[in-house]
Scaffold this motif. Sequence first.
Motif, short mmCIF file in Angstrom:
data_model
loop_
_atom_site.label_atom_id
_atom_site.label_comp_id
_atom_site.label_asym_id
_atom_site.label_seq_id
_atom_site.Cartn_x
_atom_site.Cartn_y
_atom_site.Cartn_z
N ASP A 1 -2.71 -6.35 -48.01
CA ASP A 1 -3.40 -6.85 -49.19
C ASP A 1 -4.64 -7.67 -48.88
OD1 ASP A 1 -1.51 -5.67 -50.89
OD2 ASP A 1 -0.13 -7.36 -50.57
N SER A 2 -5.02 -7.72 -47.60
CA SER A 2 -6.20 -8.51 -47.25
C SER A 2 -7.47 -7.87 -47.80
CB SER A 2 -6.31 -8.62 -45.71
OG SER A 2 -7.53 -9.25 -45.38
N ARG A 3 -8.38 -8.73 -48.26
CA ARG A 3 -9.64 -8.20 -48.81
C ARG A 3 -10.77 -8.28 -47.80
NH1 ARG A 3 -10.68 -10.53 -53.96
NH2 ARG A 3 -8.77 -10.84 -55.11
N ASP A 4 -10.55 -9.02 -46.72
CA ASP A 4 -11.62 -9.17 -45.73
C ASP A 4 -10.99 -9.43 -44.36
OD1 ASP A 4 -14.05 -9.50 -44.50
OD2 ASP A 4 -14.48 -11.47 -45.37
N LEU A 5 -10.65 -8.34 -43.68
CA LEU A 5 -9.98 -8.44 -42.38
C LEU A 5 -11.02 -8.28 -41.26
CD1 LEU A 5 -7.42 -8.51 -40.60
CD2 LEU A 5 -7.12 -6.06 -41.06
N VAL A 6 -11.04 -9.25 -40.36
CA VAL A 6 -12.02 -9.23 -39.26
C VAL A 6 -11.27 -9.32 -37.92
CG1 VAL A 6 -14.05 -10.32 -38.25
CG2 VAL A 6 -13.68 -10.44 -40.73
N LEU A 7 -11.46 -8.33 -37.08
CA LEU A 7 -10.87 -8.35 -35.74
C LEU A 7 -11.91 -8.93 -34.79
CD1 LEU A 7 -9.12 -4.86 -35.60
CD2 LEU A 7 -8.25 -7.02 -36.49
N VAL A 8 -11.59 -10.06 -34.19
CA VAL A 8 -12.51 -10.71 -33.27
C VAL A 8 -12.05 -10.43 -31.83
CG1 VAL A 8 -13.42 -12.91 -32.44
CG2 VAL A 8 -13.18 -12.51 -34.90
N THR A 9 -12.79 -9.59 -31.15
CA THR A 9 -12.45 -9.21 -29.79
C THR A 9 -13.11 -10.18 -28.82
OG1 THR A 9 -12.30 -6.91 -30.46
CG2 THR A 9 -12.61 -7.33 -28.11
N VAL A 10 -12.30 -10.73 -27.93
CA VAL A 10 -12.82 -11.68 -26.95
C VAL A 10 -13.26 -10.92 -25.70
CG1 VAL A 10 -12.32 -13.77 -25.64
CG2 VAL A 10 -11.24 -13.43 -27.87
N LEU A 11 -14.56 -10.98 -25.43
CA LEU A 11 -15.13 -10.24 -24.30
C LEU A 11 -14.78 -10.90 -22.98
CD1 LEU A 11 -18.69 -9.56 -25.77
CD2 LEU A 11 -16.77 -7.96 -25.60
N LYS A 12 -14.69 -10.12 -21.89
CA LYS A 12 -14.80 -8.67 -21.93
C LYS A 12 -13.44 -8.00 -21.87
CE LYS A 12 -18.84 -8.97 -18.87
NZ LYS A 12 -19.27 -8.67 -17.46
N GLY A 13 -12.44 -8.76 -21.40
CA GLY A 13 -11.16 -8.17 -21.05
C GLY A 13 -10.42 -7.45 -22.16
N SER A 14 -10.70 -7.81 -23.41
CA SER A 14 -9.90 -7.26 -24.52
C SER A 14 -10.46 -5.97 -25.11
CB SER A 14 -9.82 -8.30 -25.64
OG SER A 14 -9.48 -9.55 -25.13
N VAL A 15 -11.58 -5.51 -24.58
CA VAL A 15 -12.29 -4.42 -25.24
C VAL A 15 -11.48 -3.11 -25.29
CG1 VAL A 15 -14.29 -2.87 -25.01
CG2 VAL A 15 -14.61 -5.33 -24.86
N LEU A 16 -10.87 -2.74 -24.19
CA LEU A 16 -10.13 -1.47 -24.19
C LEU A 16 -8.93 -1.55 -25.14
CD1 LEU A 16 -11.84 -1.33 -21.48
CD2 LEU A 16 -10.11 0.28 -20.71
N PHE A 17 -8.24 -2.67 -25.08
CA PHE A 17 -7.10 -2.89 -25.97
C PHE A 17 -7.54 -2.86 -27.43
CE2 PHE A 17 -4.36 -6.46 -27.82
CZ PHE A 17 -3.34 -5.61 -28.22
#
Length: 183
Positions: free
Chosen positions: A35-51
Amino acid sequence: MYDMKNDIQSVLADEATLATICDRLAAQITEDYRDSRDLVLVTVLKGSVLFATDLMRRIPLPCEMEFMKVSSYGKGTETSGFIQVHLDLKRDIKDADVIVIEDIIDSGRTLQKLQSLLAHRGAHSVKCCTLLDKPDRRQVDMHVDYVGMIIPDEFVVGYGLDYDEKYRNLPYVGILKPSVYEK
Ligand code: 5GP
Ligand code: MG
């Protein structure tokens, strides 16, 4: 040709295991944020990029992708350490539902400071999703909302995680042979 596999002591999460982890976490997130109206995925560089890329393509909800690069300062007993932001978000997150995507949580300091920074910017909610967790190493009391895999206190590389900027492109997560960093 030098094969990086020579430097890996053992594999902790192979490609099939990583895919299963991403399936499970994406299903939980999809349910929790339906039900979220504004979902933001914040990826922490650099290690999380592939995941992050494997995770987000399994989430059928509308969501945005943002990046941050941070480093954390502060020693042992310090509680008011600060976080240095090397690359910041490109949008305002006021009232947004933010999920911080991390590769690994070790002491927990980086994530704790990042979460409070994002909360101070007026996000509606800030949660964290990490691929790996080393709870034995935790130095701050904090809750991690989504955990892919709990691992022992070993130095791991692959699937985004590096040693000296190398090994990020290994398709699995493995324990690096100590001989690699002890020489
Ligand atoms: P902390 O939770 O201690 O603030 O910081 C976690 C960060 O330390 C991770 O984002 C990662 O950059 C690094 N880190 C901790 N343990 C490992 C590990 O086993 N392998 C790699 N490659 N990085 C690690
Ligand atoms: Mg990191």
